[in-house]
Scaffold this motif. Structure first.
Motif, PDB file in Angstrom:
ATOM      1  N   GLY A 220       0.831  -1.196   0.000  1.00  0.00           N
ATOM      2  CA  GLY A 220       0.000   0.000   0.000  1.00  0.00           C
ATOM      3  C   GLY A 220       0.857   1.233   0.000  1.00  0.00           C
ATOM      4  O   GLY A 220       1.897   1.271  -0.640  1.00  0.00           O
ATOM      5  N   ALA A 221       0.464   2.261   0.757  1.00  0.00           N
ATOM      6  CA  ALA A 221       1.200   3.519   0.773  1.00  0.00           C
ATOM      7  C   ALA A 221       2.514   3.357   1.528  1.00  0.00           C
ATOM      8  O   ALA A 221       2.592   2.683   2.547  1.00  0.00           O
ATOM      9  CB  ALA A 221       0.351   4.605   1.412  1.00  0.00           C
ATOM     10  N   LEU A 222       3.521   3.992   0.997  1.00  0.00           N
ATOM     11  CA  LEU A 222       4.840   3.992   1.614  1.00  0.00           C
ATOM     12  C   LEU A 222       5.311   5.438   1.712  1.00  0.00           C
ATOM     13  O   LEU A 222       5.257   6.186   0.735  1.00  0.00           O
ATOM     14  CB  LEU A 222       5.821   3.176   0.769  1.00  0.00           C
ATOM     15  N   TYR A 223       5.786   5.839   2.892  1.00  0.00           N
ATOM     16  CA  TYR A 223       6.181   7.217   3.143  1.00  0.00           C
ATOM     17  C   TYR A 223       7.700   7.306   3.270  1.00  0.00           C
ATOM     18  O   TYR A 223       8.344   6.448   3.905  1.00  0.00           O
ATOM     19  CB  TYR A 223       5.513   7.743   4.416  1.00  0.00           C
ATOM     20  N   ILE A 224       8.264   8.364   2.681  1.00  0.00           N
ATOM     21  CA  ILE A 224       9.716   8.569   2.642  1.00  0.00           C
ATOM     22  C   ILE A 224      10.030   9.978   3.127  1.00  0.00           C
ATOM     23  O   ILE A 224       9.339  10.940   2.770  1.00  0.00           O
ATOM     24  CB  ILE A 224      10.265   8.406   1.215  1.00  0.00           C
ATOM     25  N   ASP A 225      11.105  10.109   3.894  1.00  0.00           N
ATOM     26  CA  ASP A 225      11.545  11.437   4.337  1.00  0.00           C
ATOM     27  C   ASP A 225      13.045  11.389   4.624  1.00  0.00           C
ATOM     28  O   ASP A 225      13.632  10.320   4.825  1.00  0.00           O
ATOM     29  CB  ASP A 225      10.782  11.865   5.585  1.00  0.00           C
ATOM     30  N   GLN A 226      13.656  12.542   4.611  1.00  0.00           N
ATOM     31  CA  GLN A 226      15.058  12.747   5.005  1.00  0.00           C
ATOM     32  C   GLN A 226      15.979  11.748   4.315  1.00  0.00           C
ATOM     33  O   GLN A 226      16.521  10.831   4.923  1.00  0.00           O
ATOM     34  CB  GLN A 226      15.199  12.658   6.525  1.00  0.00           C
ATOM     35  N   VAL A 227      16.177  11.952   3.014  1.00  0.00           N
ATOM     36  CA  VAL A 227      16.982  11.050   2.187  1.00  0.00           C
ATOM     37  C   VAL A 227      18.341  11.691   1.947  1.00  0.00           C
ATOM     38  O   VAL A 227      18.417  12.825   1.442  1.00  0.00           O
ATOM     39  CB  VAL A 227      16.293  10.775   0.833  1.00  0.00           C
ATOM     40  N   THR A 228      19.417  11.008   2.297  1.00  0.00           N
ATOM     41  CA  THR A 228      20.773  11.544   2.099  1.00  0.00           C
ATOM     42  C   THR A 228      21.653  10.488   1.431  1.00  0.00           C
ATOM     43  O   THR A 228      21.435   9.289   1.585  1.00  0.00           O
ATOM     44  CB  THR A 228      21.406  11.974   3.430  1.00  0.00           C
ATOM     45  N   LEU A 229      22.651  10.969   0.706  1.00  0.00           N
ATOM     46  CA  LEU A 229      23.588  10.096   0.008  1.00  0.00           C
ATOM     47  C   LEU A 229      24.996  10.652   0.206  1.00  0.00           C
ATOM     48  O   LEU A 229      25.275  11.790  -0.185  1.00  0.00           O
ATOM     49  CB  LEU A 229      23.250  10.023  -1.480  1.00  0.00           C
ATOM     50  N   LEU A 230      25.866   9.852   0.811  1.00  0.00           N
ATOM     51  CA  LEU A 230      27.227  10.307   1.132  1.00  0.00           C
ATOM     52  C   LEU A 230      28.264   9.399   0.483  1.00  0.00           C
ATOM     53  O   LEU A 230      28.180   8.171   0.602  1.00  0.00           O
ATOM     54  CB  LEU A 230      27.453  10.280   2.647  1.00  0.00           C
ATOM     55  N   PRO A 231      29.268   9.974  -0.187  1.00  0.00           N
ATOM     56  CA  PRO A 231      30.382   9.155  -0.693  1.00  0.00           C
ATOM     57  C   PRO A 231      31.267   8.722   0.459  1.00  0.00           C
ATOM     58  O   PRO A 231      31.318   9.378   1.514  1.00  0.00           O
ATOM     59  CB  PRO A 231      31.114  10.115  -1.627  1.00  0.00           C
ATOM     60  N   ASP A 232      31.997   7.637   0.257  1.00  0.00           N
ATOM     61  CA  ASP A 232      32.767   7.087   1.364  1.00  0.00           C
ATOM     62  C   ASP A 232      34.010   7.890   1.711  1.00  0.00           C
ATOM     63  O   ASP A 232      34.645   7.638   2.736  1.00  0.00           O
ATOM     64  CB  ASP A 232      33.151   5.628   1.083  1.00  0.00           C
ATOM     65  N   ASP A 233      34.371   8.874   0.895  1.00  0.00           N
ATOM     66  CA  ASP A 233      35.575   9.648   1.194  1.00  0.00           C
ATOM     67  C   ASP A 233      35.274  10.962   1.905  1.00  0.00           C
ATOM     68  O   ASP A 233      36.141  11.825   2.025  1.00  0.00           O
ATOM     69  CB  ASP A 233      36.373   9.922  -0.087  1.00  0.00           C
ATOM     70  N   HIS A 234      34.052  11.144   2.394  1.00  0.00           N
ATOM     71  CA  HIS A 234      33.728  12.403   3.072  1.00  0.00           C
ATOM     72  C   HIS A 234      34.516  12.526   4.371  1.00  0.00           C
ATOM     73  O   HIS A 234      34.977  11.534   4.947  1.00  0.00           O
ATOM     74  CB  HIS A 234      32.224  12.510   3.327  1.00  0.00           C
ATOM     75  N   VAL A 235      34.661  13.755   4.831  1.00  0.00           N
ATOM     76  CA  VAL A 235      35.380  14.032   6.075  1.00  0.00           C
ATOM     77  C   VAL A 235      34.410  14.710   7.027  1.00  0.00           C
ATOM     78  O   VAL A 235      34.109  15.899   6.896  1.00  0.00           O
ATOM     79  CB  VAL A 235      36.608  14.935   5.831  1.00  0.00           C
ATOM     80  N   GLN A 236      33.859  13.942   7.932  1.00  0.00           N
ATOM     81  CA  GLN A 236      32.860  14.453   8.878  1.00  0.00           C
ATOM     82  C   GLN A 236      31.730  15.187   8.148  1.00  0.00           C
ATOM     83  O   GLN A 236      31.238  16.215   8.609  1.00  0.00           O
ATOM     84  CB  GLN A 236      33.515  15.362   9.924  1.00  0.00           C
ATOM     85  N   GLY A 237      31.344  14.646   7.011  1.00  0.00           N
ATOM     86  CA  GLY A 237      30.251  15.238   6.252  1.00  0.00           C
ATOM     87  C   GLY A 237      30.672  16.292   5.249  1.00  0.00           C
ATOM     88  O   GLY A 237      29.853  16.727   4.434  1.00  0.00           O
ATOM     89  N   TRP A 238      31.934  16.710   5.275  1.00  0.00           N
ATOM     90  CA  TRP A 238      32.439  17.717   4.349  1.00  0.00           C
ATOM     91  C   TRP A 238      33.109  17.032   3.158  1.00  0.00           C
ATOM     92  O   TRP A 238      33.642  15.928   3.277  1.00  0.00           O
ATOM     93  CB  TRP A 238      33.457  18.632   5.038  1.00  0.00           C
TER      94      TRP A 238
END
Length: 630
Positions: A220-238
């Motif tokens: 039935g219905a499926l709800y999605i929120d707060q979707v993020t995609l990070l590469p593995d070489d990030h530095v504390q999110g930067w």
């Protein structure tokens, strides 16, 4: 003023906005002899913080530094820049919306969202996709999203072709329940694609496999929120490339503030980023995902080796709110806000020393209330040093005992206006400073802040690089007065940033090299140079604190090469190899861009330099000459 151009002056800070199509530059002069003396210009050394920079919520400034790859992560919608501050609005924006895919209904709904006011609802075999992703084969990407409802769900990196997805990597999420929960998968694409997509699809009920004659319940219905995609070489999110570029820039001091602070409540930017609500950026436009707040900024400063300068909002809340911000950053865990910082993952205080009360504030109300902010903030941490907003006589008359730094902003192509304001602030402190050691923290400066359209592109040119060198010369010559100077801006910002990011790479403007060369190689003490006044060259000499290294910076911002002789006999008795860097271009409007990231860059050499050094300085150039002394 030396430039015959109209000025719009914010009188309180002598912040001069000049609207000129082509700034005037230097002219050639007869060959000069320039003598670098032993004599110090000032009794105080040059502060390393004059090579600082500035971070604010503006355009793609902060988000261009972040490794997170998706736009509109919380489905609140994309907002354009404000009407008044863009060049080609449809081309300036690089935001990618969520688009429907599959066959079922896709809705953005305002019912029970996990984060913010909205979330996405899928029905049956419907899905969503977002493009503009630069993927590299062999690299891992972590996808996180919040889900509730009926699954399962397939997530793919690749190309969504409508009837199916040409997948480079995919995963299925099956354990989806009736309450919001976070799901994380790691995707490793087998294909490099500079314009790939993320596809999130519910299962087609017609493709569900029968097992033992049983037909599974249709989703039935499926709800999605707060979707993020990070590469593995990030530095504390930067982004790693941004961290590396800023660390190499050696800015020494980074300010966090700007016009958005007028509307910004710092408390909304702490805690788990997944729970922070995106906000509409006033006055610049666009939607900020709110994944950067106090903790992230201060951690970035630590990563790049820069002292933070935090601009507390004067307009949101009152003195007690600014004091709470100080306590959050600097208080130990026995304090209310220090304890909350520890709960948010950072038990040790950040020890932020430099604080500014308000951004570009002036007027009778600010002058009357400023002292109450200083007292409240110092009650939270007596060791902090406080910068004013725009300086006025009335402000010093009321609060000279509480101010450590006056903070004008310098935005004008007129270097004479820079110099005039330095003298005006020096005189103001002498008259009204009550004998206290009050200095300047020029928390924003550049050749313009108010040019939009084509004229703003000058910020990315060799003209701006040479202008910045000459501005730094002024700040070096006034080392007893200027303690902090933050060039505006660090990244993107409609070409103001010295670092310009794209989806998968970055390039730097010529001004990046000016700031880097001078921060890295200039010495601690300014020296007198005789014979330089009024010539075609702007020459500055500095010496290291231990006297072992002499650095000379020469700006030729004119259309002709200039030959001059440097008399270095006060420092050298015999010739020796020096280090030399020349940042030159064919004209003032030359610039770097993504296809030509190294079009303008410093050229290094090792010339032999003796007690006298005759040299030709190219047109439109900065030369930095470093010499070990006898």
């Amino acid at each position: 003023m030396t430039d015959a151009v109209p000025l719009a002056c914010i009188v309180a800070g002598l912040s001069l906005l000049v609207f000129a199509s082509t700034p005037s530059l230097g002219a050639a002069s007869p060959e000069a002899r320039l003598t670098v003396t032993h004599e110090r210009l000032r009794d105080e050394p040059i502060s390393p913080f004059i090579y600082g920079n500035f971070i604010e919520f503006l355009d793609h400034h902060v988000q261009g530094m972040r490794a997170q790859m998706l736009d509109d992560v919380s489905f609140e919608g994309l907002l354009p820049p404000a009407e008044w501050c863009y060049w080609q609005r449809d081309k300036d924006m690089d935001d990618h919306p969520w688009l429907p895919t599959g066959e079922g209904a896709v809705d953005i709904v305002a019912e029970g969202a996990f984060n913010g006011a909205k979330c996405c609802r899928l029905q049956a075999s419907s899905g969503i996709r977002q493009g503009g992703l630069s993927l590299h084969a062999g690299r891992k990407y972590t996808l996180s999203l919040y889900l509730h409802g009926e699954g399962p769900l397939t997530v793919s990196l690749g190309r969504d072709l409508g009837p199916f997805v040409a997948s480079y990597a995919e995963a299925q999420i099956t354990d989806i329940g009736p309450e919001w929960s976070k799901h994380t998968v790691v995707l490793a694409p087998d294909t490099t694609d500079p314009n790939a997509e993320l596809a999130i699809r519910g299962h087609d009920p017609n493709s569900v496999r029968r097992e033992f004659g049983h037909v599974p319940q249709l989703p039935g219905a499926l709800y999605i929120d707060q979707v993020t995609l990070l590469p593995d070489d990030h530095v504390q999110g930067w982004r790693r490339d941004v961290v590396d570029a800023v660390r190499a820039l050696k800015p020494n001091c980074l300010r966090f503030g700007g016009s958005a602070v007028i509307y910004y409540d710092w408390r909304h930017g702490i805690g788990d980023p997944d729970h922070r609500v995106p906000f509409s950026n006033q006055p610049w436009g666009r939607m900020e995902p709110n994944d950067v707040g106090m903790d992230e900024f201060l951690q970035f400063c630590a990563l790049v080796g820069a002292e933070p300068l935090v601009c507390a909002s004067y307009n949101v809340g009152g003195p007690e709110d600014a004091a709470a911000q100080v306590e959050y950053c600097n208080g130990d865990t026995s304090t209310k806000w220090g304890r909350l910082r520890a709960e948010n993952g950072h038990p040790e205080p950040y020890h932020v020393r430099l604080w500014q009360v308000g951004n570009e504030q002036a007027g009778e109300e600010y002058e009357a209330r400023f002292a109450s902010y200083c007292r409240a903030m110092r009650a939270a941490d007596p060791s902090i040093e406080i910068c004013s907003s725009f300086p006025t006589d009335a402000l010093l008359e009321r609060a000279a005992d509480l101010i450590d730094y006056l903070s004008p902003h310098h935005y004008t192509p007129s270097l004479q206006a820079f110099e005039n304001d330095l003298q005006a602030q020096r005189d103001r402190i002498a008259r009204l400073g009550r004998g206290r050691r009050i200095r300047l923290a020029i928390t924003e400066w550049n050749h313009t802040a108010g040019d939009w359209g084509g004229a703003r592109a000058l910020l990315a040119t060799q003209y701006n690089a040479l202008f910045c060198a000459r501005a730094l010369h002024l700040y070096q010559r006034n080392s007893d007065l200027v303690a902090v100077a933050n060039r505006s801006n660090l990244t993107n910002s409609w070409w103001a940033g010295v670092v310009q990011t794209t989806r998968d790479s970055l390039f730097v403007t010529p001004a990046y090299y000016t700031m880097q060369l001078m921060s890295t190689h200039c010495g601690a003490w300014p020296l007198k140079v005789s014979g330089a006044d009024g010539g075609a060259l702007d020459v500055m000499a500095t010496i290291s604190d231990d006297g072992s290294r002499l650095t000379i910076t020469v700006v030729n911002d004119g259309p002709d090469a200039v030959t001059a002789t440097l008399d270095l006999s006060a420092h050298l008795k015999a010739s020796r190899r020096a280090q030399c860097w020349v940042l030159a271009a064919d004209g003032p409007n030359e610039m770097n861009d993504a296809p030509r990231p190294n079009h303008i860059r410093p050229i290094a050499s090792r010339p032999r330099v003796g007690p006298t050094f005759r040299h030709e300085y190219p047109a439109w150039s900065l030369m930095v000459l470093g010499i070990g002394r006898n």
